[in-house]
Design a protein around this motif. Structure first.
Motif, PDB file in Angstrom:
ATOM      1  N   GLY A  10       0.823  -1.210   0.000  1.00 52.65           N
ATOM      2  CA  GLY A  10       0.000   0.000   0.000  1.00 52.65           C
ATOM      3  C   GLY A  10       0.851   1.252   0.000  1.00 52.65           C
ATOM      4  O   GLY A  10       1.684   1.442   0.888  1.00 52.65           O
ATOM      5  N   GLY A  12      -0.160   4.548   0.257  1.00 51.14           N
ATOM      6  CA  GLY A  12      -0.817   5.766   0.728  1.00 51.14           C
ATOM      7  C   GLY A  12       0.190   6.518   1.583  1.00 51.14           C
ATOM      8  O   GLY A  12       1.387   6.167   1.596  1.00 51.14           O
ATOM      9  N   PRO A  13      -0.247   7.534   2.332  1.00 49.76           N
ATOM     10  CA  PRO A  13       0.694   8.290   3.162  1.00 49.76           C
ATOM     11  C   PRO A  13       1.496   7.411   4.118  1.00 49.76           C
ATOM     12  O   PRO A  13       2.677   7.678   4.354  1.00 49.76           O
ATOM     13  N   ALA A  14       0.876   6.329   4.642  1.00 47.59           N
ATOM     14  CA  ALA A  14       1.596   5.468   5.593  1.00 47.59           C
ATOM     15  C   ALA A  14       2.729   4.724   4.891  1.00 47.59           C
ATOM     16  O   ALA A  14       3.885   4.787   5.331  1.00 47.59           O
ATOM     17  N   GLU A  33       1.889  -1.496  -4.767  1.00 50.40           N
ATOM     18  CA  GLU A  33       0.681  -0.653  -4.870  1.00 50.40           C
ATOM     19  C   GLU A  33      -0.167  -1.139  -6.039  1.00 50.40           C
ATOM     20  O   GLU A  33       0.333  -1.308  -7.140  1.00 50.40           O
ATOM     21  N   LYS A  34      -1.446  -1.347  -5.755  1.00 47.18           N
ATOM     22  CA  LYS A  34      -2.319  -1.880  -6.815  1.00 47.18           C
ATOM     23  C   LYS A  34      -2.849  -0.776  -7.727  1.00 47.18           C
ATOM     24  O   LYS A  34      -3.248  -1.014  -8.859  1.00 47.18           O
ATOM     25  N   GLY A  39      -2.927   6.834  -2.446  1.00 46.46           N
ATOM     26  CA  GLY A  39      -4.028   6.206  -1.708  1.00 46.46           C
ATOM     27  C   GLY A  39      -5.269   7.064  -1.660  1.00 46.46           C
ATOM     28  O   GLY A  39      -5.655   7.699  -2.642  1.00 46.46           O
ATOM     29  N   LYS A  40      -5.871   7.109  -0.480  1.00 40.72           N
ATOM     30  CA  LYS A  40      -7.136   7.817  -0.305  1.00 40.72           C
ATOM     31  C   LYS A  40      -7.001   9.322  -0.545  1.00 40.72           C
ATOM     32  O   LYS A  40      -7.983  10.015  -0.817  1.00 40.72           O
ATOM     33  N   ASN A  49      -5.402  20.314   7.046  1.00 41.31           N
ATOM     34  CA  ASN A  49      -4.875  20.021   8.383  1.00 41.31           C
ATOM     35  C   ASN A  49      -3.589  19.199   8.340  1.00 41.31           C
ATOM     36  O   ASN A  49      -3.251  18.535   9.304  1.00 41.31           O
ATOM     37  N   LEU A  81      -1.795  -7.303  -3.870  1.00 39.07           N
ATOM     38  CA  LEU A  81      -1.616  -8.466  -3.000  1.00 39.07           C
ATOM     39  C   LEU A  81      -2.933  -9.231  -2.925  1.00 39.07           C
ATOM     40  O   LEU A  81      -3.984  -8.651  -2.633  1.00 39.07           O
ATOM     41  N   CYS A 135     -12.907  14.551   8.455  1.00 34.38           N
ATOM     42  CA  CYS A 135     -12.192  15.317   7.430  1.00 34.38           C
ATOM     43  C   CYS A 135     -13.090  16.382   6.802  1.00 34.38           C
ATOM     44  O   CYS A 135     -12.713  17.543   6.682  1.00 34.38           O
ATOM     45  N   ASP A 269      -4.502   3.730   8.307  1.00 35.24           N
ATOM     46  CA  ASP A 269      -5.942   3.520   8.517  1.00 35.24           C
ATOM     47  C   ASP A 269      -6.322   2.074   8.782  1.00 35.24           C
ATOM     48  O   ASP A 269      -7.382   1.806   9.339  1.00 35.24           O
ATOM     49  N   GLN A 277      -6.198   9.695   9.808  1.00 33.18           N
ATOM     50  CA  GLN A 277      -5.907  10.895   9.036  1.00 33.18           C
ATOM     51  C   GLN A 277      -4.584  10.704   8.300  1.00 33.18           C
ATOM     52  O   GLN A 277      -3.791   9.809   8.637  1.00 33.18           O
ATOM     53  N   ALA A 278      -4.320  11.597   7.330  1.00 29.86           N
ATOM     54  CA  ALA A 278      -3.063  11.501   6.579  1.00 29.86           C
ATOM     55  C   ALA A 278      -1.869  11.674   7.514  1.00 29.86           C
ATOM     56  O   ALA A 278      -0.862  10.968   7.399  1.00 29.86           O
TER      57      ALA A 278
HETATM   58  C1  LIG Z   1     -13.384  11.934   1.802  1.00 31.58           C
HETATM   59  C2  LIG Z   1     -12.120  11.898   2.616  1.00 31.58           C
HETATM   60  C3  LIG Z   1     -11.575  13.084   3.055  1.00 31.58           C
HETATM   61  C4  LIG Z   1     -10.403  13.069   3.830  1.00 31.58           C
HETATM   62  N1  LIG Z   1      -9.881  14.266   4.266  1.00 31.58           N
HETATM   63  C5  LIG Z   1      -8.758  14.253   5.033  1.00 31.58           C
HETATM   64  C6  LIG Z   1      -8.204  15.477   5.502  1.00 31.58           C
HETATM   65  O1  LIG Z   1      -8.723  16.569   5.249  1.00 31.58           O
HETATM   66  N2  LIG Z   1      -7.073  15.404   6.249  1.00 31.58           N
HETATM   67  C7  LIG Z   1      -6.462  14.207   6.568  1.00 31.58           C
HETATM   68  O2  LIG Z   1      -5.420  14.221   7.225  1.00 31.58           O
HETATM   69  N3  LIG Z   1      -6.978  13.053   6.142  1.00 31.58           N
HETATM   70  C8  LIG Z   1      -8.103  13.038   5.394  1.00 31.58           C
HETATM   71  N4  LIG Z   1      -8.659  11.849   4.981  1.00 31.58           N
HETATM   72  C9  LIG Z   1      -8.095  10.582   5.484  1.00 31.58           C
HETATM   73  C10 LIG Z   1      -6.804  10.192   4.764  1.00 31.58           C
HETATM   74  O3  LIG Z   1      -7.003  10.223   3.374  1.00 31.58           O
HETATM   75  C11 LIG Z   1      -6.414   8.806   5.234  1.00 31.58           C
HETATM   76  O4  LIG Z   1      -6.376   8.779   6.650  1.00 31.58           O
HETATM   77  C12 LIG Z   1      -5.046   8.398   4.699  1.00 31.58           C
HETATM   78  O5  LIG Z   1      -5.021   8.446   3.292  1.00 31.58           O
HETATM   79  C13 LIG Z   1      -4.711   6.991   5.185  1.00 31.58           C
HETATM   80  O6  LIG Z   1      -3.480   6.622   4.661  1.00 31.58           O
HETATM   81  P1  LIG Z   1      -3.047   5.096   4.528  1.00 31.58           P
HETATM   82  O7  LIG Z   1      -1.698   5.136   3.903  1.00 31.58           O
HETATM   83  O8  LIG Z   1      -3.240   4.414   5.820  1.00 31.58           O
HETATM   84  O9  LIG Z   1      -4.123   4.417   3.556  1.00 31.58           O
HETATM   85  P2  LIG Z   1      -4.630   4.833   2.100  1.00 31.58           P
HETATM   86  O10 LIG Z   1      -4.437   6.261   1.832  1.00 31.58           O
HETATM   87  O11 LIG Z   1      -6.016   4.282   2.019  1.00 31.58           O
HETATM   88  O12 LIG Z   1      -3.692   4.016   1.109  1.00 31.58           O
HETATM   89  C14 LIG Z   1      -3.771   2.629   1.034  1.00 31.58           C
HETATM   90  C15 LIG Z   1      -3.160   2.193  -0.293  1.00 31.58           C
HETATM   91  O13 LIG Z   1      -3.096   0.768  -0.325  1.00 31.58           O
HETATM   92  C16 LIG Z   1      -3.418   0.305  -1.614  1.00 31.58           C
HETATM   93  N5  LIG Z   1      -3.902  -1.075  -1.498  1.00 31.58           N
HETATM   94  C17 LIG Z   1      -5.036  -1.504  -0.865  1.00 31.58           C
HETATM   95  N6  LIG Z   1      -5.148  -2.849  -0.966  1.00 31.58           N
HETATM   96  C18 LIG Z   1      -4.063  -3.266  -1.665  1.00 31.58           C
HETATM   97  C19 LIG Z   1      -3.615  -4.555  -2.087  1.00 31.58           C
HETATM   98  N7  LIG Z   1      -4.298  -5.669  -1.803  1.00 31.58           N
HETATM   99  N8  LIG Z   1      -2.463  -4.638  -2.791  1.00 31.58           N
HETATM  100  C20 LIG Z   1      -1.745  -3.512  -3.093  1.00 31.58           C
HETATM  101  N9  LIG Z   1      -2.122  -2.252  -2.717  1.00 31.58           N
HETATM  102  C21 LIG Z   1      -3.273  -2.143  -2.008  1.00 31.58           C
HETATM  103  C22 LIG Z   1      -4.510   1.266  -2.059  1.00 31.58           C
HETATM  104  O14 LIG Z   1      -4.620   1.267  -3.499  1.00 31.58           O
HETATM  105  C23 LIG Z   1      -3.998   2.595  -1.501  1.00 31.58           C
HETATM  106  O15 LIG Z   1      -3.191   3.292  -2.423  1.00 31.58           O
HETATM  107  C24 LIG Z   1      -9.792  11.832   4.172  1.00 31.58           C
HETATM  108  C25 LIG Z   1     -10.344  10.631   3.696  1.00 31.58           C
HETATM  109  C26 LIG Z   1     -11.493  10.656   2.939  1.00 31.58           C
HETATM  110  C27 LIG Z   1     -12.075   9.361   2.433  1.00 31.58           C
END
Ligand SMILES: Cc1cc2nc3c(=O)[nH]c(=O)nc-3n(C[C@H](O)[C@H](O)[C@H](O)COP(=O)(O)OP(=O)(O)OC[C@H]3O[C@@H](n4cnc5c(N)ncnc54)[C@H](O)[C@@H]3O)c2cc1C
Length: 300
Positions: A10, A12-14, A33-34, A39-40, A49, A81, A135, A269, A277-278
């Motif tokens: 994955g 995303g920010p994490a 990354e798929k 990510g989100k 923020n 995955l 958010c 997340d 959050q991001a």
């Molecule tokens: C509408 C909305 C508004 C938001 N606004 C804010 C905001 O204003 N401020 C803030 O801080 N946060 C905000 N967030 C939350 C923030 O986007 C998330 O908390 C953050 O993106 C989480 O990061 P992550 O890396 O944990 O997961 P994600 O960002 O969800 O990334 C996960 C990644 O894993 C990949 N993945 C999933 N399954 C697989 C697999 N099986 N194989 C390979 N890759 C895979 C996905 O494609 C994705 O790219 C918002 C979220 C939403 C939905």
């Protein structure tokens, strides 16, 4: 089969933050990354923020993160995955859609998935439909809004939303026992709680109403925003071969972000957390880098 010390699933920010830290520390890893890195964030209309990013779309922030990956010569591997196993020798065997991967450590950073279920939900996404009250709640300050869901996460998001909104209708679409969170919501004058089923999200350019079935009758609620939280789940289906206990689908971790399976970490997340959050996802990535390196050192 590709072999690596650390498989991060994955971007995303994490996952991105973890990759940045591991790269700079010289640790061997692969970032799977798929879809598109970011990510989100790629679904977020506006972020205000995240420290050092005074405002802009989630895509703008994701592009900056991508630039940093490029500058550090980190190339995410495009693959999904499908299943993750732990072999008898303790190594993780990941089956991707394209390839298999063998690693000493696996870090799950796959975030959440949404399965739109209500007619109108997809059509009005970012035009009144949001999956994150923490958010996007401030965008609907002083407005009439509805939140659909059940369980602790939905009630906590509703408690965040209630003081911001002019009125909040909580549509409980699952079994929900009376408890302190629900009592806290019921005690607010601007909150009404309905037990029922959402039928349709309606509007023209943006959301203007939500049709629900409650107590055997249809009711049209006049609202500017709907937060349908029931379809939001952690992206963890690929973990099913592992003997891992999940909490409401989320991965429990210790303070080093390691799960109950040695060498399996979860960040962002997808893990049990009071805030998604991001900035917390990126923070998990940074912290996990030191836990992973210490784990690898001890395991050698
Ligand atoms: C509408 C909305 C508004 C938001 N606004 C804010 C905001 O204003 N401020 C803030 O801080 N946060 C905000 N967030 C939350 C923030 O986007 C998330 O908390 C953050 O993106 C989480 O990061 P992550 O890396 O944990 O997961 P994600 O960002 O969800 O990334 C996960 C990644 O894993 C990949 N993945 C999933 N399954 C697989 C697999 N099986 N194989 C390979 N890759 C895979 C996905 O494609 C994705 O790219 C918002 C979220 C939403 C939905």
């Amino acid at each position: 089969m590709r072999e690596t010390d650390v498989l991060i699933v994955g971007a995303g920010p994490a996952g991105i933050a973890l990759s940045i830290y591991l790269k700079r520390a010289g640790t061997d890893f692969l970032l799977l990354e798929k879809g598109a890195p970011g990510g989100k964030l790629l679904e977020v209309a506006s972020i205000e923020n995240y420290p050092g990013f005074p405002g802009g779309s989630g895509t703008d922030l994701a592009l900056l993160m991508n630039e940093q990956l490029t500058r550090l010569e980190i190339e995410p591997v495009q693959d999904e995955l499908r299943t993750l196993e732990r072999r008898e020798d303790g190594l993780f065997l990941a089956h991707g859609e394209r390839e298999d991967y063998l690693s000493r450590v696996a870090v799950i950073a796959t975030g959440l998935t949404n399965a739109p279920a209500i007619p109108g939900e997809k059509a009005f996404l970012h035009r009144g439909v949001s999956y994150c009250a923490t958010c996007d709640g401030p965008l609907y300050k002083g407005k009439d809004v509805a939140l659909i869901g059940h369980g602790e996460r939905a009630l906590e998001e509703a408690l965040y939303l209630a003081p911001l909104a002019h009125s909040l209708t909580l549509v409980l679409d699952g079994r929900e026992e009376e408890g302190p969170l629900l009592a806290g919501l019921r005690s607010r004058e601007n909150v009404q709680v309905l037990r029922g089923k959402p039928l349709r999200i309606e509007g023209e350019d943006s959301v203007s109403s939500l049709l629900v079935e409650t107590e055997g009758q249809e009711r049209r609620l006049s609202v500017s925003a709907v937060f349908p939280l029931s379809g939001t789940k952690s992206a963890t289906a690929f973990l099913s071969p592992l003997p891992l206990r999940l909490e409401n689908g989320f991965i429990p971790v210790d303070k080093t972000l390691m799960s109950e399976i040695p060498g399996l970490f979860a960040i962002g997340d997808v893990r049990v957390s009071p805030l998604r959050q991001a900035v917390t996802a990126a923070s998990d990535g940074a912290l996990c880098s030191s836990s992973v390196r210490s784990y690898l050192r001890k395991a050698r």
